[in-house]
Design a protein around this motif. Structure first.
Motif, PDB file in Angstrom:
ATOM      1  N   PHE A 384       0.831  -1.205   0.000  1.00 14.83           N
ATOM      2  CA  PHE A 384       0.000   0.000   0.000  1.00 14.83           C
ATOM      3  C   PHE A 384       0.869   1.261   0.000  1.00 14.83           C
ATOM      4  CE2 PHE A 384      -2.534  -3.284   2.199  1.00 14.83           C
ATOM      5  CZ  PHE A 384      -3.628  -3.324   1.339  1.00 14.83           C
ATOM      6  N   GLY A 385       0.242   2.395  -0.202  1.00 12.37           N
ATOM      7  CA  GLY A 385       0.984   3.654  -0.174  1.00 12.37           C
ATOM      8  C   GLY A 385       0.016   4.820  -0.084  1.00 12.37           C
ATOM      9  N   LEU A 386      -0.811   4.774   0.950  1.00  9.31           N
ATOM     10  CA  LEU A 386      -1.821   5.837   1.057  1.00  9.31           C
ATOM     11  C   LEU A 386      -1.256   7.007   1.879  1.00  9.31           C
ATOM     12  CD1 LEU A 386      -4.605   6.716   0.238  1.00  9.31           C
ATOM     13  CD2 LEU A 386      -5.573   5.398   2.122  1.00  9.31           C
ATOM     14  N   GLY A 387      -1.256   6.871   3.209  1.00  9.71           N
ATOM     15  CA  GLY A 387      -0.736   7.962   4.024  1.00  9.71           C
ATOM     16  C   GLY A 387       0.336   7.464   4.973  1.00  9.71           C
ATOM     17  N   ALA A 388       0.948   8.416   5.684  1.00  8.13           N
ATOM     18  CA  ALA A 388       1.931   8.070   6.710  1.00  8.13           C
ATOM     19  C   ALA A 388       1.959   9.204   7.713  1.00  8.13           C
ATOM     20  CB  ALA A 388       3.310   7.870   6.101  1.00  8.13           C
ATOM     21  N   SER A 389       2.250   8.846   8.951  1.00  8.94           N
ATOM     22  CA  SER A 389       2.374   9.856   9.996  1.00  8.94           C
ATOM     23  C   SER A 389       3.723   9.640  10.673  1.00  8.94           C
ATOM     24  CB  SER A 389       1.210   9.680  10.978  1.00  8.94           C
ATOM     25  OG  SER A 389       1.357  10.536  12.080  1.00  8.94           O
ATOM     26  N   LEU A 390       4.448  10.729  10.901  1.00  5.39           N
ATOM     27  CA  LEU A 390       5.793  10.603  11.446  1.00  5.39           C
ATOM     28  C   LEU A 390       5.971  11.609  12.580  1.00  5.39           C
ATOM     29  CD1 LEU A 390       9.004  10.138   9.436  1.00  5.39           C
ATOM     30  CD2 LEU A 390       8.932  11.970  11.094  1.00  5.39           C
ATOM     31  N   TRP A 391       6.503  11.135  13.699  1.00  7.05           N
ATOM     32  CA  TRP A 391       6.592  11.979  14.886  1.00  7.05           C
ATOM     33  C   TRP A 391       8.045  12.191  15.282  1.00  7.05           C
ATOM     34  CZ3 TRP A 391       2.244  14.073  17.373  1.00  7.05           C
ATOM     35  CH2 TRP A 391       1.049  13.771  16.721  1.00  7.05           C
ATOM     36  N   THR A 392       8.445  13.470  15.320  1.00  8.33           N
ATOM     37  CA  THR A 392       9.800  13.855  15.707  1.00  8.33           C
ATOM     38  C   THR A 392       9.766  15.304  16.183  1.00  8.33           C
ATOM     39  OG1 THR A 392      12.027  14.332  14.873  1.00  8.33           O
ATOM     40  CG2 THR A 392      10.280  14.421  13.266  1.00  8.33           C
ATOM     41  N   ALA A 393      10.658  15.639  17.117  1.00  9.65           N
ATOM     42  CA  ALA A 393      10.712  17.025  17.582  1.00  9.65           C
ATOM     43  C   ALA A 393      11.397  17.913  16.553  1.00  9.65           C
ATOM     44  CB  ALA A 393      11.463  17.085  18.912  1.00  9.65           C
ATOM     45  N   ASP A 394      12.104  17.287  15.606  1.00  8.63           N
ATOM     46  CA  ASP A 394      12.903  18.039  14.639  1.00  8.63           C
ATOM     47  C   ASP A 394      12.143  18.094  13.307  1.00  8.63           C
ATOM     48  OD1 ASP A 394      14.716  18.839  12.733  1.00  8.63           O
ATOM     49  OD2 ASP A 394      16.379  17.649  13.543  1.00  8.63           O
ATOM     50  N   ARG A 395      11.545  19.244  13.037  1.00  5.05           N
ATOM     51  CA  ARG A 395      10.689  19.353  11.841  1.00  5.05           C
ATOM     52  C   ARG A 395      11.481  19.196  10.544  1.00  5.05           C
ATOM     53  NH1 ARG A 395       6.323  23.926  13.093  1.00  5.05           N
ATOM     54  NH2 ARG A 395       6.335  23.919  10.843  1.00  5.05           N
ATOM     55  N   GLU A 396      12.753  19.648  10.568  1.00  5.10           N
ATOM     56  CA  GLU A 396      13.590  19.495   9.361  1.00  5.10           C
ATOM     57  C   GLU A 396      13.869  18.011   9.103  1.00  5.10           C
ATOM     58  OE1 GLU A 396      14.220  21.954   7.384  1.00  5.10           O
ATOM     59  OE2 GLU A 396      13.114  23.190   8.812  1.00  5.10           O
ATOM     60  N   ARG A 397      14.209  17.326  10.191  1.00 11.38           N
ATOM     61  CA  ARG A 397      14.461  15.881  10.078  1.00 11.38           C
ATOM     62  C   ARG A 397      13.206  15.183   9.530  1.00 11.38           C
ATOM     63  NH1 ARG A 397      14.887  11.777  15.237  1.00 11.38           N
ATOM     64  NH2 ARG A 397      16.054  10.097  14.234  1.00 11.38           N
ATOM     65  N   GLY A 398      12.071  15.584  10.059  1.00 12.46           N
ATOM     66  CA  GLY A 398      10.805  14.996   9.615  1.00 12.46           C
ATOM     67  C   GLY A 398      10.603  15.176   8.115  1.00 12.46           C
ATOM     68  N   GLN A 399      10.888  16.374   7.638  1.00 10.64           N
ATOM     69  CA  GLN A 399      10.678  16.637   6.206  1.00 10.64           C
ATOM     70  C   GLN A 399      11.681  15.891   5.335  1.00 10.64           C
ATOM     71  OE1 GLN A 399       9.481  20.922   5.355  1.00 10.64           O
ATOM     72  NE2 GLN A 399       9.929  20.986   7.543  1.00 10.64           N
ATOM     73  N   ARG A 400      12.914  15.733   5.853  1.00  3.61           N
ATOM     74  CA  ARG A 400      13.918  14.950   5.095  1.00  3.61           C
ATOM     75  C   ARG A 400      13.446  13.499   4.988  1.00  3.61           C
ATOM     76  NH1 ARG A 400      17.605  17.613   8.202  1.00  3.61           N
ATOM     77  NH2 ARG A 400      17.950  15.792   9.531  1.00  3.61           N
TER      78      ARG A 400
END
Ligand SMILES: O=CCCCC(=O)O
Length: 453
Positions: A384-400
């Motif tokens: 599948f490849g619908l959505g994903a949720s990712l949790w990190t305090a570092d927003r830049e890291r999250g976007q990378r």
């Protein structure tokens, strides 16, 4: 069609199916209405959509109760669903003319070259029961406003909702034939889709249903948008705000009884916070109120149908038999109605149902990973490849990291959710095309190039 309350087993109503003649008449009406509807000025179509939003708000409680009775959604969530539908109407009423405005292109001196957006015609919408109003308004608000007309083939367990949606557009003042509900079973979809009068199709539903629609549409060269299943990852990294990741994670897995394509299904948790997260997830699941969906206090209602609950339970049992550890839940509740408790599985062996299939109910599968790279690898290890949720305090890291996730959308420090302003859709076995936003309204228009010399 029988409507049966999954909380009580009570038969609510029996509805007559449309016979072949009735379907013929509806297809004819759709075609003739389209010829007039496409000429109605866009501003007028936007105004009718404002009316539709008002009808939804005025009847919010009645529509919410109808959904809850037919498919068991907790009443507070049903009310929120009707409100969201009204919001989508407001959104397209405000933005459709912007989204559909002419696009001008670089062109030789003295010429004008532009793209205009013409409607395609009658659009067949095959829609599921899990969000009986939202899934329908999500296609109807943009596509009708673009000048198409709609033919709804709704899931057979929500016939009352299907007819109520027809009522919304009639009461809002849409012409007869702009939005019609076809009271037919799924075996009729193929023939209707093949009919020349139907120009495009949108489906939200299972993979097999999507493939069948794609096959027929392909044979007849009709545009489709498919929004199919998901097994969305919910990634909790070592630097995540655990309180927020827990509160949102619980909601993301159990909202709507866990019966959502974009529910968080696979929790992928960094080893440094794994034990704490799992302990707290289990405690939170055990603290949820499972019961009467008509009560404002209920968090998780029944599953929509006993057969669907049995399928979910089979997946859980097969996963446990394969070696998964069951930390809580895992047995249908011993009471009337299709009630399945919030369930947590860990140590899930690769290849078992909870690992590879979509679990359409309140079952969280939790994985322990050593680092962010392994988290991404586990997240992507799905068809599948619908959505994903990712949790990190570092927003830049999250976007990378988001760049490496194979999905139609990635939400950082938020659960995956749909929003009228934002494109929605998947890749791989989750389907193709986008709903909502400007992209959604442009899926079913002829992007016609006009060259003026
Ligand atoms: O099964 C799909 C659910 C979509 C829910 C939403 O749009 O919020």
């Amino acid at each position: 069609m029988d409507a049966v309350n999954p909380a009580t087993g009570e038969r609510l109503n029996v509805y007559d199916l449309d016979d072949d003649d009735a379907v013929e008449r509806k297809l004819d009406r759709a075609t003739s209405t389209f010829e007039d509807w496409r000429e109605v000025p866009l501003r007028k179509r936007e105004q009718l959509l404002v009316n539709a939003g008002e009808v939804l708000r005025e009847n919010k409680q009645r529509y919410a109760e109808l959904m809850t009775r037919e498919m068991g959604k907790p009443i507070t969530q049903a009310v929120a669903e009707v409100e969201k539908c009204a919001w989508a109407c407001d959104h397209y009423a405000e933005y459709a003319h912007k989204y559909l405005s002419e696009e001008h292109h670089p062109s030789p001196p003295g010429t004008e070259v532009k793209t205009v957006h013409d409607p395609l015609g009658p659009v067949l919408a095959v829609m599921p029961w899990n969000y009986p109003f939202w899934q329908v308004i999500r296609f109807a608000a943009p596509y009708l406003t673009a000048g198409n007309v709609g033919l709804l083939k709704h899931a057979s367990n929500v016939p009352g909702c299907a007819l109520a949606l027809e009522e919304v557009f009639a009461e809002a003042g849409y012409p007869d034939g702009a939005f019609q509900t076809l009271m037919v079973g799924s075996s009729n979809v193929d023939g209707i889709l093949a009919d020349d009068r139907v120009r495009a199709a949108t489906l939200t539903g299972s993979g097999p249903a999507g493939r069948a629609v794609a096959e027929t549409a392909g044979k007849h060269l009709k545009k489709t948008v498919l929004e199919l299943g998901g097994s969305d990852p919910f990634i909790v990294l070592d630097d995540a705000d655990l309180d927020a990741a827990l509160e949102t994670g619980v909601q993301a897995r159990t909202l709507n009884g866990g019966q959502s394509c974009i529910a968080a299904k696979r929790f992928i948790v960094h080893t440094d916070v794994y034990d704490e997260y799992v302990d707290r997830l289990v405690a939170a699941f055990e603290g949820l109120t499972v019961g009467d969906p008509m009560s404002d206090e209920t968090d998780v209602g029944p599953q929509a149908d006993p057969g669907l609950m049995a399928e979910l339970h089979d997946q859980v049992q097969a996963s446990v038999d394969a070696g998964a550890t069951l930390l809580t839940g895992g047995e249908p509740l011993d009471r009337t109605g299709a009630f399945y408790p919030p369930t947590v599985l860990t140590d899930v062996p690769s290849g078992c149902p909870a690992d590879t299939e979509e679990t359409f109910g309140p079952v969280a599968t939790v994985y322990e990973v050593a680092d962010a790279e392994e988290a991404i690898a586990v997240a992507n290890d799905t068809r599948f490849g619908l959505g994903a949720s990712l949790w990190t305090a570092d927003r830049e890291r999250g976007q990378r990291l988001a760049r490496d996730i194979s999905a139609g959308c990635v939400y950082i420090n938020e659960m995956t959710k749909s929003d009228p302003r934002v494109p929605f859709g998947g890749i791989k076995d989750a389907g193709y095309g986008r709903e909502l936003s400007e992209m959604g309204i442009k899926e079913f228009v002829n992007k016609k190039t006009v060259w003026v010399e």
